[in-house]
Design a protein around this motif. Structure first.
Motif, short mmCIF file in Angstrom:
data_model
loop_
_atom_site.label_atom_id
_atom_site.label_comp_id
_atom_site.label_asym_id
_atom_site.label_seq_id
_atom_site.Cartn_x
_atom_site.Cartn_y
_atom_site.Cartn_z
N THR A 136 -9.66 -4.47 3.13
CA THR A 136 -10.34 -5.75 3.32
C THR A 136 -10.03 -6.75 2.20
O THR A 136 -10.35 -7.93 2.33
N ILE A 137 -9.41 -6.28 1.13
CA ILE A 137 -9.05 -7.17 0.02
C ILE A 137 -7.60 -7.62 0.20
O ILE A 137 -6.70 -6.79 0.31
N PRO A 138 -7.34 -8.93 0.22
CA PRO A 138 -5.96 -9.42 0.36
C PRO A 138 -5.07 -8.89 -0.76
O PRO A 138 -5.51 -8.79 -1.92
N HIS A 139 -3.83 -8.57 -0.44
CA HIS A 139 -2.93 -7.96 -1.43
C HIS A 139 -2.74 -8.82 -2.67
O HIS A 139 -2.48 -8.31 -3.75
N CYS A 140 -2.89 -10.11 -2.55
CA CYS A 140 -2.72 -10.99 -3.71
C CYS A 140 -3.86 -10.85 -4.71
O CYS A 140 -3.78 -11.38 -5.82
N GLN A 141 -4.90 -10.12 -4.35
CA GLN A 141 -6.01 -9.88 -5.26
C GLN A 141 -5.99 -8.46 -5.83
O GLN A 141 -6.88 -8.09 -6.58
N TRP A 142 -4.98 -7.68 -5.47
CA TRP A 142 -4.88 -6.32 -5.99
C TRP A 142 -4.49 -6.37 -7.47
O TRP A 142 -3.73 -7.24 -7.90
N HIS A 143 -4.99 -5.42 -8.22
CA HIS A 143 -4.66 -5.34 -9.65
C HIS A 143 -3.15 -5.31 -9.86
O HIS A 143 -2.43 -4.54 -9.23
N GLY A 144 -2.66 -6.16 -10.76
CA GLY A 144 -1.26 -6.15 -11.16
C GLY A 144 -0.32 -6.97 -10.30
O GLY A 144 0.86 -7.06 -10.61
N GLY A 155 1.16 7.85 -6.63
CA GLY A 155 -0.07 8.44 -7.13
C GLY A 155 -1.15 7.43 -7.45
O GLY A 155 -1.90 7.58 -8.42
N GLY A 156 -1.27 6.39 -6.63
CA GLY A 156 -2.20 5.30 -6.89
C GLY A 156 -3.64 5.70 -7.15
O GLY A 156 -4.33 5.06 -7.94
N GLU A 157 -4.08 6.78 -6.53
CA GLU A 157 -5.47 7.22 -6.76
C GLU A 157 -5.67 7.70 -8.18
O GLU A 157 -6.81 7.78 -8.66
N ARG A 158 -4.58 7.98 -8.90
CA ARG A 158 -4.67 8.43 -10.29
C ARG A 158 -4.26 7.34 -11.30
O ARG A 158 -4.16 7.60 -12.49
N TRP A 159 -3.98 6.13 -10.81
CA TRP A 159 -3.68 5.04 -11.72
C TRP A 159 -4.90 4.77 -12.58
O TRP A 159 -6.04 4.98 -12.16
N LEU A 160 -4.68 4.26 -13.76
CA LEU A 160 -5.80 3.92 -14.64
C LEU A 160 -6.59 2.73 -14.10
O LEU A 160 -7.80 2.66 -14.24
N GLU A 161 -5.88 1.78 -13.50
CA GLU A 161 -6.52 0.62 -12.87
C GLU A 161 -5.86 0.40 -11.52
O GLU A 161 -4.65 0.17 -11.44
N ASN A 162 -6.63 0.51 -10.45
CA ASN A 162 -6.08 0.37 -9.11
C ASN A 162 -6.96 -0.47 -8.18
O ASN A 162 -6.91 -0.33 -6.97
N SER A 163 -7.74 -1.37 -8.75
CA SER A 163 -8.68 -2.14 -7.94
C SER A 163 -7.96 -2.93 -6.86
O SER A 163 -6.97 -3.59 -7.10
N GLU A 175 0.82 -1.20 0.00
CA GLU A 175 0.00 0.00 0.00
C GLU A 175 0.87 1.26 0.00
O GLU A 175 0.47 2.28 -0.55
N TYR A 176 2.07 1.17 0.59
CA TYR A 176 2.97 2.33 0.58
C TYR A 176 3.36 2.69 -0.85
O TYR A 176 3.42 3.86 -1.21
N PHE A 177 3.62 1.68 -1.68
CA PHE A 177 3.94 1.92 -3.08
C PHE A 177 2.79 2.65 -3.77
O PHE A 177 3.00 3.59 -4.53
N TYR A 178 1.58 2.24 -3.50
CA TYR A 178 0.38 2.87 -4.06
C TYR A 178 0.34 4.35 -3.72
O TYR A 178 0.15 5.21 -4.58
N ASN A 179 0.52 4.68 -2.46
CA ASN A 179 0.47 6.08 -2.02
C ASN A 179 1.64 6.89 -2.57
O ASN A 179 1.48 8.05 -2.93
N ALA A 180 2.82 6.28 -2.65
CA ALA A 180 4.02 6.99 -3.10
C ALA A 180 4.05 7.22 -4.60
O ALA A 180 4.83 8.04 -5.09
#
Length: 119
Positions: free
Chosen positions: A22-30, A8-16, A1-6
């Motif tokens: 509550t979603i396990p990291h292994c289910q995060w996009h990419g 600009g994750g909120e502006r990624w084209l796909e960031n599900s 999650e630190y990588f996401y914040n560092a």
């Protein structure tokens, strides 16, 4: 999650999944994980990822890193390749990295592309 914040994750084209605790990291996009839930692949190419990649250094089991076609910048950390002894595929092409880079990888490296940057 630190990588996401560092990066600009909120502006990624796909960031599900990335901003949902509550979603396990292994289910995060990419992300792809092994049987122990260790991240072994990051595939976030052409996703509007911005900033640096220093925050990835703790992912020692990583085998594939594809961050090509983004807006990543800054310098590649010294001994970057040594952080990832299992890496066999890296593509950080088409970004905005600069400075000097030491891309000395293990003999197991199958694909390394860091073209179209500012090295």
């Amino acid at each position: 999650e630190y990588f996401y914040n560092a990066t600009g994750g909120e502006r990624w084209l796909e960031n599900s999944g990335w901003s949902n605790d509550t979603i396990p990291h292994c289910q995060w996009h990419g992300l792809v994980c092994d049987e122990n839930d260790d991240v072994i692949e990051i595939n976030l190419n052409n996703n509007n990822v911005m900033g640096g990649i220093e925050t990835l250094s703790f992912l020692s089991r990583l085998t594939k890193l594809d961050l090509s076609g983004n807006r990543l910048s800054g310098e590649i950390p010294l001994r970057f390749a040594s952080f990832f002894p299992n890496l066999v595929h890296i593509d950080i092409s088409n970004n905005e990295f600069g400075g000097c880079v030491d891309m000395t990888f293990s003999s197991g490296m199958l694909h390394a592309n860091y073209s179209y940057n500012n090295f």
